[in-house]
Design a protein around this motif. Structure first.
Motif, PDB file in Angstrom:
ATOM      1  N   THR A   1       0.598  -1.190   0.347  1.00 25.45           N
ATOM      2  CA  THR A   1       0.285   0.130   0.024  1.00 25.45           C
ATOM      3  C   THR A   1       0.766   1.182   0.026  1.00 25.45           C
ATOM      4  O   THR A   1       1.832   0.927   0.575  1.00 25.45           O
ATOM      5  CB  THR A   1      -1.133  -0.276   1.269  1.00 25.45           C
ATOM      6  N   ILE A   2       0.678   2.471  -0.223  1.00 19.55           N
ATOM      7  CA  ILE A   2       1.146   3.987  -0.363  1.00 19.55           C
ATOM      8  C   ILE A   2       0.636   4.687  -0.029  1.00 19.55           C
ATOM      9  O   ILE A   2       1.253   5.712   0.267  1.00 19.55           O
ATOM     10  CB  ILE A   2       1.407   4.027  -2.047  1.00 19.55           C
ATOM     11  N   ALA A   3      -0.898   4.151   0.668  1.00 21.95           N
ATOM     12  CA  ALA A   3      -1.666   5.606   0.990  1.00 21.95           C
ATOM     13  C   ALA A   3      -1.197   6.303   2.469  1.00 21.95           C
ATOM     14  O   ALA A   3      -1.260   7.599   2.837  1.00 21.95           O
ATOM     15  CB  ALA A   3      -2.945   5.132   1.242  1.00 21.95           C
ATOM     16  N   MET A   4      -0.991   4.941   3.537  1.00 21.12           N
ATOM     17  CA  MET A   4      -0.475   5.816   4.850  1.00 21.12           C
ATOM     18  C   MET A   4       0.547   4.277   5.288  1.00 21.12           C
ATOM     19  O   MET A   4       0.031   3.019   5.583  1.00 21.12           O
ATOM     20  CB  MET A   4      -2.165   5.119   5.354  1.00 21.12           C
TER      21      MET A   4
ATOM     22  N   ASP B   1      -2.535 -30.761   3.366  1.00 21.93           N
ATOM     23  CA  ASP B   1      -2.385 -29.825   3.659  1.00 21.93           C
ATOM     24  C   ASP B   1      -0.257 -29.483   3.381  1.00 21.93           C
ATOM     25  O   ASP B   1      -0.026 -30.054   4.511  1.00 21.93           O
ATOM     26  CB  ASP B   1      -2.575 -28.992   4.377  1.00 21.93           C
ATOM     27  N   LYS B   2       0.150 -28.989   2.485  1.00 20.94           N
ATOM     28  CA  LYS B   2       1.458 -29.295   2.118  1.00 20.94           C
ATOM     29  C   LYS B   2       2.504 -27.516   2.573  1.00 20.94           C
ATOM     30  O   LYS B   2       3.472 -27.238   3.178  1.00 20.94           O
ATOM     31  CB  LYS B   2       2.814 -29.646   1.529  1.00 20.94           C
ATOM     32  N   TYR B   3       1.099 -26.928   2.323  1.00 24.14           N
ATOM     33  CA  TYR B   3       0.684 -25.299   2.605  1.00 24.14           C
ATOM     34  C   TYR B   3      -0.354 -24.583   2.769  1.00 24.14           C
ATOM     35  O   TYR B   3      -1.378 -24.278   1.668  1.00 24.14           O
ATOM     36  CB  TYR B   3       2.215 -25.342   0.460  1.00 24.14           C
ATOM     37  N   VAL B   4      -0.309 -23.173   3.131  1.00 22.23           N
ATOM     38  CA  VAL B   4      -0.734 -23.122   3.486  1.00 22.23           C
ATOM     39  C   VAL B   4      -0.764 -21.014   3.386  1.00 22.23           C
ATOM     40  O   VAL B   4       0.331 -21.268   3.152  1.00 22.23           O
ATOM     41  CB  VAL B   4      -1.671 -22.675   4.240  1.00 22.23           C
ATOM     42  N   SER B   5      -1.409 -20.529   2.100  1.00 15.53           N
ATOM     43  CA  SER B   5      -1.100 -18.933   2.206  1.00 15.53           C
ATOM     44  C   SER B   5      -1.902 -18.086   2.619  1.00 15.53           C
ATOM     45  O   SER B   5      -3.262 -18.355   2.433  1.00 15.53           O
ATOM     46  CB  SER B   5      -0.944 -19.123   0.455  1.00 15.53           C
ATOM     47  N   ILE B   6      -1.837 -17.436   3.562  1.00 14.68           N
ATOM     48  CA  ILE B   6      -2.678 -16.052   4.090  1.00 14.68           C
ATOM     49  C   ILE B   6      -1.946 -14.812   3.548  1.00 14.68           C
ATOM     50  O   ILE B   6      -1.228 -14.793   3.929  1.00 14.68           O
ATOM     51  CB  ILE B   6      -2.714 -16.407   5.474  1.00 14.68           C
ATOM     52  N   SER B   7      -3.223 -14.078   3.106  1.00 19.85           N
ATOM     53  CA  SER B   7      -3.319 -12.655   2.064  1.00 19.85           C
ATOM     54  C   SER B   7      -3.911 -11.485   3.301  1.00 19.85           C
ATOM     55  O   SER B   7      -5.273 -12.115   3.875  1.00 19.85           O
ATOM     56  CB  SER B   7      -3.599 -12.783   0.901  1.00 19.85           C
ATOM     57  N   ILE B   8      -2.793 -10.907   3.849  1.00 23.69           N
ATOM     58  CA  ILE B   8      -3.698  -9.610   4.367  1.00 23.69           C
ATOM     59  C   ILE B   8      -3.359  -8.491   3.058  1.00 23.69           C
ATOM     60  O   ILE B   8      -2.729  -8.241   3.181  1.00 23.69           O
ATOM     61  CB  ILE B   8      -3.074  -9.107   5.249  1.00 23.69           C
ATOM     62  N   ALA B   9      -4.907  -7.418   4.058  1.00 22.40           N
ATOM     63  CA  ALA B   9      -5.167  -6.305   2.799  1.00 22.40           C
ATOM     64  C   ALA B   9      -4.803  -5.297   4.063  1.00 22.40           C
ATOM     65  O   ALA B   9      -5.534  -5.317   5.038  1.00 22.40           O
ATOM     66  CB  ALA B   9      -6.210  -7.029   1.972  1.00 22.40           C
ATOM     67  N   THR B  10      -4.463  -4.593   3.113  1.00 24.24           N
ATOM     68  CA  THR B  10      -5.019  -3.522   3.759  1.00 24.24           C
ATOM     69  C   THR B  10      -6.237  -2.157   3.025  1.00 24.24           C
ATOM     70  O   THR B  10      -5.962  -1.965   2.193  1.00 24.24           O
ATOM     71  CB  THR B  10      -4.133  -1.888   3.840  1.00 24.24           C
ATOM     72  N   LYS B  11      -7.214  -1.887   3.967  1.00 25.52           N
ATOM     73  CA  LYS B  11      -8.789  -2.206   3.543  1.00 25.52           C
ATOM     74  C   LYS B  11      -8.805   0.019   4.281  1.00 25.52           C
ATOM     75  O   LYS B  11      -7.792  -0.108   4.674  1.00 25.52           O
ATOM     76  CB  LYS B  11      -9.799  -2.599   4.303  1.00 25.52           C
TER      77      LYS B  11
END
Length: 135
Positions: A41-44, A107-117
């Motif tokens: 993110t670039i906003a804050m 499951d060998k791999y878990v991917s978790i994405s975090i977003a800035t809202k």
């Protein structure tokens, strides 16, 4: 931590136990790689603190990621965020979110994405769990 059944006596035990408290049978720990990433993110300047099962595992800044290993079972990822911004008190800028997820034996791999809202009040943003995928 998740509850599993002992392979020897069949009683429920915690998935993170080293041995069954009922019969003493060793509990093998099947682990999966977990990749946690945060969008750029670039906003804050939103600070994003990541917790797994109530334990702090790290802080992610914009565009960063981390890798951890977790045992098979049900877990909870919690996100706390705040903004270092002039004109806002700490209480005004703090936000919490989270999501339960399960790591299965295949499951060998878990991917978790975090977003800035974007803001929920007064122009302040926050971090949230965006997507969880398994492979």
């Amino acid at each position: 931590m998740a509850l599993i059944h002992c392979s020897e006596c069949g009683k429920e035990i915690l998935s993170n136990a080293k041995a069954c408290p009922h019969c003493g049978n060793p509990v093998p720990q099947q682990m999966a790689a977990v990749h946690i990433s945060r969008n750029r993110t670039i906003a804050m300047a939103v600070n994003c603190y990541v917790m797994i099962d109530g334990n702090m595992v790290g802080e992610l800044h914009s565009g960063e990621s981390m890798d951890i290993r977790l045992p098979v079972g049900t877990h909870f990822i919690g996100i706390e965020s705040d903004v270092r911004s002039f004109g806002y008190s700490a209480a005004d800028t703090r936000g919490r979110s989270g999501q339960q997820f399960t790591i299965n034996s295949q499951d060998k791999y878990v991917s978790i994405s975090i977003a800035t809202k974007g803001s929920w009040t007064g122009g302040v943003g926050r971090c949230v769990v965006d997507q969880i995928s398994h492979s």
